[in-house]
Design a protein around this motif. Sequence first.
Motif, PDB file in Angstrom:
ATOM      1  N   LEU A 167     -14.286   6.473 -23.658  1.00 24.50           N
ATOM      2  CA  LEU A 167     -13.853   5.703 -24.820  1.00 24.50           C
ATOM      3  C   LEU A 167     -15.067   5.170 -25.573  1.00 24.50           C
ATOM      4  O   LEU A 167     -15.117   5.218 -26.805  1.00 24.50           O
ATOM      5  CB  LEU A 167     -12.935   4.558 -24.394  1.00 24.50           C
ATOM      6  N   ALA A 168     -16.052   4.694 -24.842  1.00 20.29           N
ATOM      7  CA  ALA A 168     -17.261   4.167 -25.489  1.00 20.29           C
ATOM      8  C   ALA A 168     -17.926   5.230 -26.349  1.00 20.29           C
ATOM      9  O   ALA A 168     -18.332   4.964 -27.487  1.00 20.29           O
ATOM     10  CB  ALA A 168     -18.231   3.640 -24.432  1.00 20.29           C
ATOM     11  N   GLU A 169     -18.043   6.426 -25.841  1.00 24.64           N
ATOM     12  CA  GLU A 169     -18.673   7.508 -26.601  1.00 24.64           C
ATOM     13  C   GLU A 169     -17.835   7.880 -27.819  1.00 24.64           C
ATOM     14  O   GLU A 169     -18.374   8.156 -28.893  1.00 24.64           O
ATOM     15  CB  GLU A 169     -18.907   8.730 -25.716  1.00 24.64           C
ATOM     16  N   MET A 170     -16.519   7.877 -27.677  1.00 21.83           N
ATOM     17  CA  MET A 170     -15.662   8.185 -28.832  1.00 21.83           C
ATOM     18  C   MET A 170     -15.821   7.119 -29.912  1.00 21.83           C
ATOM     19  O   MET A 170     -15.826   7.435 -31.106  1.00 21.83           O
ATOM     20  CB  MET A 170     -14.208   8.317 -28.394  1.00 21.83           C
ATOM     21  N   ILE A 171     -15.974   5.849 -29.508  1.00 25.23           N
ATOM     22  CA  ILE A 171     -16.207   4.771 -30.480  1.00 25.23           C
ATOM     23  C   ILE A 171     -17.535   5.009 -31.188  1.00 25.23           C
ATOM     24  O   ILE A 171     -17.623   4.931 -32.408  1.00 25.23           O
ATOM     25  CB  ILE A 171     -16.176   3.396 -29.791  1.00 25.23           C
ATOM     26  N   ARG A 172     -18.582   5.305 -30.418  1.00 28.21           N
ATOM     27  CA  ARG A 172     -19.905   5.552 -31.009  1.00 28.21           C
ATOM     28  C   ARG A 172     -19.872   6.700 -32.022  1.00 28.21           C
ATOM     29  O   ARG A 172     -20.594   6.676 -33.001  1.00 28.21           O
ATOM     30  CB  ARG A 172     -20.920   5.866 -29.909  1.00 28.21           C
ATOM     31  N   GLN A 173     -19.044   7.696 -31.769  1.00 28.06           N
ATOM     32  CA  GLN A 173     -18.963   8.847 -32.655  1.00 28.06           C
ATOM     33  C   GLN A 173     -17.993   8.639 -33.820  1.00 28.06           C
ATOM     34  O   GLN A 173     -17.763   9.555 -34.604  1.00 28.06           O
ATOM     35  CB  GLN A 173     -18.569  10.091 -31.861  1.00 28.06           C
ATOM     36  N   GLY A 174     -17.418   7.457 -33.915  1.00 29.30           N
ATOM     37  CA  GLY A 174     -16.515   7.163 -35.018  1.00 29.30           C
ATOM     38  C   GLY A 174     -15.159   7.826 -34.903  1.00 29.30           C
ATOM     39  O   GLY A 174     -14.454   7.976 -35.893  1.00 29.30           O
ATOM     40  N   LYS A 175     -14.774   8.227 -33.689  1.00 27.64           N
ATOM     41  CA  LYS A 175     -13.493   8.899 -33.489  1.00 27.64           C
ATOM     42  C   LYS A 175     -12.355   7.933 -33.189  1.00 27.64           C
ATOM     43  O   LYS A 175     -11.210   8.345 -33.100  1.00 27.64           O
ATOM     44  CB  LYS A 175     -13.614   9.925 -32.357  1.00 27.64           C
ATOM     45  N   VAL A 176     -12.663   6.665 -33.004  1.00 30.73           N
ATOM     46  CA  VAL A 176     -11.651   5.661 -32.696  1.00 30.73           C
ATOM     47  C   VAL A 176     -11.537   4.729 -33.894  1.00 30.73           C
ATOM     48  O   VAL A 176     -12.522   4.159 -34.348  1.00 30.73           O
ATOM     49  CB  VAL A 176     -12.034   4.862 -31.424  1.00 30.73           C
ATOM     50  N   ASN A 205     -18.655  -5.198 -22.455  1.00 30.92           N
ATOM     51  CA  ASN A 205     -19.826  -4.479 -21.960  1.00 30.92           C
ATOM     52  C   ASN A 205     -20.401  -3.573 -23.044  1.00 30.92           C
ATOM     53  O   ASN A 205     -21.622  -3.440 -23.176  1.00 30.92           O
ATOM     54  CB  ASN A 205     -19.455  -3.683 -20.712  1.00 30.92           C
ATOM     55  N   LEU A 206     -19.544  -2.967 -23.832  1.00 33.86           N
ATOM     56  CA  LEU A 206     -19.988  -2.082 -24.897  1.00 33.86           C
ATOM     57  C   LEU A 206     -20.839  -2.829 -25.923  1.00 33.86           C
ATOM     58  O   LEU A 206     -21.870  -2.331 -26.360  1.00 33.86           O
ATOM     59  CB  LEU A 206     -18.773  -1.442 -25.585  1.00 33.86           C
ATOM     60  N   VAL A 207     -20.420  -4.031 -26.299  1.00 34.87           N
ATOM     61  CA  VAL A 207     -21.136  -4.751 -27.351  1.00 34.87           C
ATOM     62  C   VAL A 207     -22.265  -5.637 -26.833  1.00 34.87           C
ATOM     63  O   VAL A 207     -23.135  -6.026 -27.607  1.00 34.87           O
ATOM     64  CB  VAL A 207     -20.181  -5.600 -28.233  1.00 34.87           C
TER      65      VAL A 207
END
Length: 100
Positions: A3-12, A28-30
């Motif tokens: 999920l973190a990687e999908m957020i970083r890639q703008g997919k979420v 943790n992500l932020v």
Amino acid sequence: MSLAEMIRQGKVHGICTTGANLEEDIFNLVAHNHYERVPNYRNLSDAEEVALRERGMNRVTDTCIPEEEAMRRIERQVLSSGRRPTKKSSGTSRTNSCIS
């Protein structure tokens, strides 16, 4: 893909959830660079616990989550979205949309 990687890639574009695990993942992500580990957490004195809290660190077992960098950062984002809780007919409140 996480999920973190999908957020970083703008997919979420939004997240709707209940549950502490996803909440912790978002903190943790932020704020992962600001987390502190407390390997001897079982042996902390009351004074040491208070000192952590006074520094704005919220201890969860062996990990301290920085309140300002994690919780308040997310809170400011949510509050700036302009979305407010609404009332359901049953009288319980809910948020009228997801964080996006």
